[in-house]
Write an enzyme that holds these catalytic residues in place. Structure first.
Site, short mmCIF file in Angstrom:
data_model
loop_
_atom_site.label_atom_id
_atom_site.label_comp_id
_atom_site.label_asym_id
_atom_site.label_seq_id
_atom_site.Cartn_x
_atom_site.Cartn_y
_atom_site.Cartn_z
CE LYS A 116 -1.52 -9.73 -6.71
NZ LYS A 116 -0.77 -8.61 -6.15
CD GLU A 200 0.29 -16.55 -3.82
OE1 GLU A 200 0.13 -16.16 -2.38
OE2 GLU A 200 0.82 -15.93 -4.67
CG HIS A 235 -5.98 -9.80 2.15
ND1 HIS A 235 -5.39 -10.62 3.15
CD2 HIS A 235 -7.15 -10.21 1.95
CE1 HIS A 235 -6.26 -11.65 2.99
NE2 HIS A 235 -7.04 -11.36 2.54
NE ARG A 291 2.36 0.51 -6.50
CZ ARG A 291 2.26 0.26 -5.31
NH1 ARG A 291 2.98 0.87 -4.42
NH2 ARG A 291 1.61 -0.81 -4.74
P1 ADP Z 1 -1.77 -6.94 -3.40
O1 ADP Z 1 -1.26 -6.65 -4.92
O2 ADP Z 1 -3.13 -6.54 -3.40
O3 ADP Z 1 -0.84 -6.15 -2.38
P2 ADP Z 1 -0.31 -9.09 -2.37
O4 ADP Z 1 -0.04 -10.58 -3.17
O5 ADP Z 1 0.86 -8.32 -2.05
O6 ADP Z 1 -1.31 -8.29 -2.91
O7 ADP Z 1 -1.01 -9.70 -1.12
C1 ADP Z 1 -1.42 -8.83 -0.21
C2 ADP Z 1 -1.40 -9.33 1.33
O8 ADP Z 1 -2.47 -10.73 1.50
C3 ADP Z 1 -0.13 -9.78 1.90
O9 ADP Z 1 0.54 -8.85 2.53
C4 ADP Z 1 -0.55 -11.03 2.87
O10 ADP Z 1 -0.94 -10.25 4.01
C5 ADP Z 1 -1.83 -11.47 2.36
N1 ADP Z 1 -1.22 -12.74 1.48
C6 ADP Z 1 -0.95 -12.82 0.31
N2 ADP Z 1 -0.47 -13.99 -0.21
C7 ADP Z 1 -0.89 -14.65 0.80
C8 ADP Z 1 -0.85 -16.15 1.33
N3 ADP Z 1 -0.47 -16.91 0.34
N4 ADP Z 1 -1.11 -16.61 2.55
C9 ADP Z 1 -1.60 -15.82 3.25
N5 ADP Z 1 -1.70 -14.53 3.17
C10 ADP Z 1 -1.47 -14.02 1.92
P1 ADP Z 2 0.30 -2.54 -2.12
O1 ADP Z 2 -0.46 -2.61 -3.40
O2 ADP Z 2 1.18 -3.85 -1.92
O3 ADP Z 2 -0.73 -2.55 -0.94
P2 ADP Z 2 1.24 -0.11 -1.10
O4 ADP Z 2 0.92 -0.30 0.34
O5 ADP Z 2 2.11 0.71 -1.55
O6 ADP Z 2 1.01 -1.34 -1.85
O7 ADP Z 2 -0.20 0.68 -1.49
C1 ADP Z 2 -0.59 1.02 -2.71
C2 ADP Z 2 -1.81 1.49 -2.90
O8 ADP Z 2 -2.12 2.59 -2.23
C3 ADP Z 2 -2.62 1.74 -4.27
O9 ADP Z 2 -2.88 0.49 -5.01
C4 ADP Z 2 -3.60 2.83 -3.94
O10 ADP Z 2 -4.78 1.97 -3.82
C5 ADP Z 2 -3.33 3.24 -2.76
N1 ADP Z 2 -3.37 4.54 -2.55
C6 ADP Z 2 -3.18 5.33 -1.47
N2 ADP Z 2 -2.97 6.80 -1.87
C7 ADP Z 2 -3.19 6.92 -2.90
C8 ADP Z 2 -3.20 8.20 -3.73
N3 ADP Z 2 -2.93 9.18 -3.44
N4 ADP Z 2 -3.32 7.95 -5.08
C9 ADP Z 2 -3.46 6.57 -5.50
N5 ADP Z 2 -3.48 5.54 -4.93
C10 ADP Z 2 -3.22 5.63 -3.55
MG MG Z 3 1.11 -6.55 -2.28
#
Ligand code: ADP
Ligand code: ADP
Ligand code: MG
Length: 666
Positions: A116, A200, A235, A291
């Site tokens: 990231k 952040e 989150h 992905r």
């Molecule tokens: P992940 O890889 O676990 O998906 P993200 O960076 O996409 O991590 O953040 C996941 C969630 O965390 C976001 O959808 C949001 O709800 C919350 N989040 C991330 N960054 C911030 C921020 N700077 N301020 C408030 N909420 C945040």
């Molecule tokens: P984000 O990482 O932003 O939350 P998604 O909402 O697409 O993105 O969620 C991806 C996550 O879903 C993966 O990091 C994993 O933890 C989870 N997940 C759900 N179902 C599966 C599965 N069948 N195999 C692997 N991972 C899965």
């Molecule tokens: Mg995310």
């Protein structure tokens, strides 16, 4: 197009990919760990290959095992699904080296977005707006703490390699920073093998809005509009919708452009998602997921496209099936994720066996993407997501009505799950009224532990008849050696239970105790008298767990399922949980509070924070466990001293195993 593909995943997404491949005439190869021998995705594929023991590291995350399976089966390409190796550049590279097509972007693009921190640096250069923060290389505590102070609290610590909401900590002020950093680093190291973090500004009441993009190998790139994924817990998304409520066309176009710029900056190919966080009318880049996304079906429902088909076509070297001006939004779609987890216990992942599963009927408006079947054992090794429900209609209001009725038709018994929470959100007036922000669930803690409901009369009657039938069967087994003594249905009608005319049935509901007197009336019929002296004339006809109940002057079909140490009654009016209390068990009740701190689910011990004889305060952290990829902290139930410590770092703990014993003070 490919003739045969291997799916390097499990559960719902493996089943999802198989469905499209089959429609396109492509043969499918599933892979499975020892825990998944009888899993749904294995049964649905044309062919399946064992890849190792249950722990993901030795199976679904084993690059050599997956490459070997692909070679052995003659698969030309590998679809990685999501999670597992889907964003692993080494895996994509290993596929290429083995002459197998990786269905996804090039390793360099995955690597560029995998961190990231690095991705943010890249996006800043490409002119994409970022959340104020620190994503530098200096990872010393002093530098990170200084950055946090500079950005201004509250801040969010994020694992740079993170995903799925893991390795994140909100920090309210400087005094909490060191502990939060240690926790984030520990979780990041355990989940991703990399403890780099970034910091952040923690935005107030933001919305999570992301753009689906698609690029082909000829340099063309389009976006497929946005998804609003603001309904989250820990989150992580649980409800997503498309389009984003209230998003104006100009902002949509600006976000789409920014997302395409992100993709172009890394020479992207395939399906990808650029996640933005939006607050105060502005949007900022958060991360790019290289992905397919869990919530891709809402995009499919509003565009009428099959994104897995697009992935296969692009990977096979075809051009994007449509240009930007051939893409439109039609109607509104909402997805709800069904997880094996307990919202009332901080979303603790749940395990168990699915005793009963009922899904709404699929239609043009209702789609179910599921990875499980009744009878499946849900373990602790993998992601707790079980299935997804997706609904579509011409606008958000109509889609919401579809969501409510489809959720009402869903029943999953035997494994704790979040269906009640999903229903509560779908019915909440605030959710219906406006675009939600990510604070929706934290602001509504009352949705997590629904109020205790009194069981309906028919549910009490059904549970009572079940208990009476069980007793009858037990008695029959004693006297007649019935062929199936475990079955309550073996000896039902005509069995006059014991010699007494009346029997007591003691049921415990969420609302308290219900002591019922049952008077046998012959032929499976009983008069039931409730504590308030009201009576019900009942007659039951059993077919397995299904009961045709005659109650006074009406009839209803119900189910009584023995699961989760309770009787679960499924009636027209709802789902009720009742415990049958054995006649002589009342005295032996509740010996809780004995100071044994037990593992709530099976998992690994990651940290032991106390030693024997240490004094602890109520709520003090004692042991850190890792189960289902989540960190769980076990705390002291009351103040006292540590009597014994049975937990050792790195050891596997069984569910219910006492890890620490606390002796009360004084
Ligand atoms: P992940 O890889 O676990 O998906 P993200 O960076 O996409 O991590 O953040 C996941 C969630 O965390 C976001 O959808 C949001 O709800 C919350 N989040 C991330 N960054 C911030 C921020 N700077 N301020 C408030 N909420 C945040
Ligand atoms: P984000 O990482 O932003 O939350 P998604 O909402 O697409 O993105 O969620 C991806 C996550 O879903 C993966 O990091 C994993 O933890 C989870 N997940 C759900 N179902 C599966 C599965 N069948 N195999 C692997 N991972 C899965
Ligand atoms: Mg995310």
């Amino acid at each position: 197009m490919f003739g045969k593909i291997l799916i390097a995943n499990r559960g719902e997404i493996a089943c999802r990919v198989i469905r499209t491949a089959r429609r396109l005439g492509i043969a499918t190869v599933a892979v499975y760990s020892d825990a998944d021998r009888d899993a749904r995705h294995v049964a649905e594929a044309d062919q399946a290959i064992a890849i190792g023991p249950a722990p993901a590291r030795q199976s679904y995350l084993s690059i050599p095992a997956l490459i070997a399976a692909a070679k052995a089966s003659g698969a030309e390409a590998i679809h990685p699904g999501y999670g597992f190796l889907s964003e692993n550049a080494d895996f994509a590279k290993a596929c290429g080296e083995a002459g197998i097509v990786f269905i996804g972007p090039k390793p360099a693009a995955i690597r560029a977005m995998g961190s990231k921190a690095a991705a943010k640096a890249l996006m800043a250069a490409a002119g994409v707006p970022l959340v104020p923060g620190y994503h530098g290389a200096d990872q010393s505590e002093a530098r990170l703490a200084a950055a946090a102070a500079e950005i201004g609290y509250p801040v969010l610590i994020k694992a740079s390699a993170g995903g799925g909401g893991k390795g994140m900590r909100i920090v309210a002020g400087g005094e909490d920073f060191a502990a939060a950093l240690a926790g984030a680093k520990r979780e990041a190291a355990a989940a991703f093998g990399d403890d780099h973090v970034l910091i952040e500004k923690y935005l107030d009441r933001p919305r999570h809005i992301e753009i689906q993009i698609f690029a082909d190998q000829f340099g063309d790139c389009v976006h497929l509009f946005e998804r609003d994924c603001s309904i989250q817990r820990r989150h992580q998304k649980i409800i997503e919708e498309a389009p984003a409520p209230g998003l104006d066309p100009a902002t949509r176009a600006a976000m789409g452009d920014a997302a395409i710029r992100c993709a172009r900056a890394v020479g992207y190919v395939g399906a990808g998602t650029v996640e933005f966080i939006s607050a105060g009318g502005e949007f900022h880049f958060m991360e790019m997921n290289t992905r397919l996304q869990v919530e891709h079906p809402v995009t499919e429902m509003i565009t009428g496209l099959d994104l897995v088909e697009w992935q296969l076509r692009v990977a096979a070297g075809e051009r994007l099936p449509r240009a930007q001006d051939q893409l439109d939004i039609d109607g509104h779609a909402i997805e709800a994720r069904i997880y094996a987890e307990d919202p009332a216990r901080n979303f603790l992942p749940a395990s168990g066996t699915i005793r009963y599963l009922a899904e709404p009927a699929p239609s043009a408006h209702v789609r179910i993407d599921s990875g499980v079947r009744a009878g499946d054992r849900i373990g602790v090794h993998y992601d707790p997501m079980l299935a997804k429900l997706i609904v579509w209609d011409r606008d958000r209001g109509a889609a919401l009505v579809r969501l409510r009725s489809a959720l009402a038709d869903f029943a999953l018994i035997g494994v704790r799950n979040n269906l009640a929470l999903l229903r509560a959100i779908a019915e909440h007036p605030d959710f219906a009224a406006a675009a939600p922000d990510t604070g929706f669930i934290p602001r509504h803690p009352e949705l997590l532990a629904p109020p205790a409901v009194a069981p309906a009369r028919e549910a009490l009657a059904a549970a009572a008849l079940h208990v009476l039938a069980r007793r009858g069967a037990a008695l029959a087994a004693q006297t007649h050696a019935s062929p199936d003594p475990a079955s309550p249905w073996a000896a039902r009608d005509g069995w006059r239970v014991r010699d007494q005319a009346a029997e007591d049935v003691h049921l415990r509901g969420e609302d308290g105790d219900h002591r019922i007197t049952a008077l046998w009336r012959g032929e499976g019929a009983y008069r039931l008298t409730l504590p308030d002296e009201t009576t019900m004339e009942t007659r039951g006809a059993w077919d397995g767990e299904r009961l045709r109940l005659t109650l006074d002057d009406r009839q209803e079909s119900l189910r009584v399922i023995e699961a989760e140490a309770a009787l679960v009654v499924l009636a027209e009016s709802g789902e009720y949980r009742l415990h049958a209390i054995a006649p002589d068990a009342a005295a032996a009740d509740e010996s809780a509070g004995d100071g044994r701190v037990v593992a709530p689910i099976p998992g690994y011990v990651r940290g032991v924070l106390v030693v024997a004889e240490e004094r602890v305060a109520r709520g003090q952290a004692l042991v850190v466990m890792e189960a289902m990829k989540m960190e769980i902290t076990l705390t002291a139930p009351f103040a006292g001293s540590v009597g014994s410590v049975a937990a050792t770092v790195g050891a596997m703990a069984e569910e219910g195993q006492a890890l620490v014993v606390i002796t009360p003070e004084g």
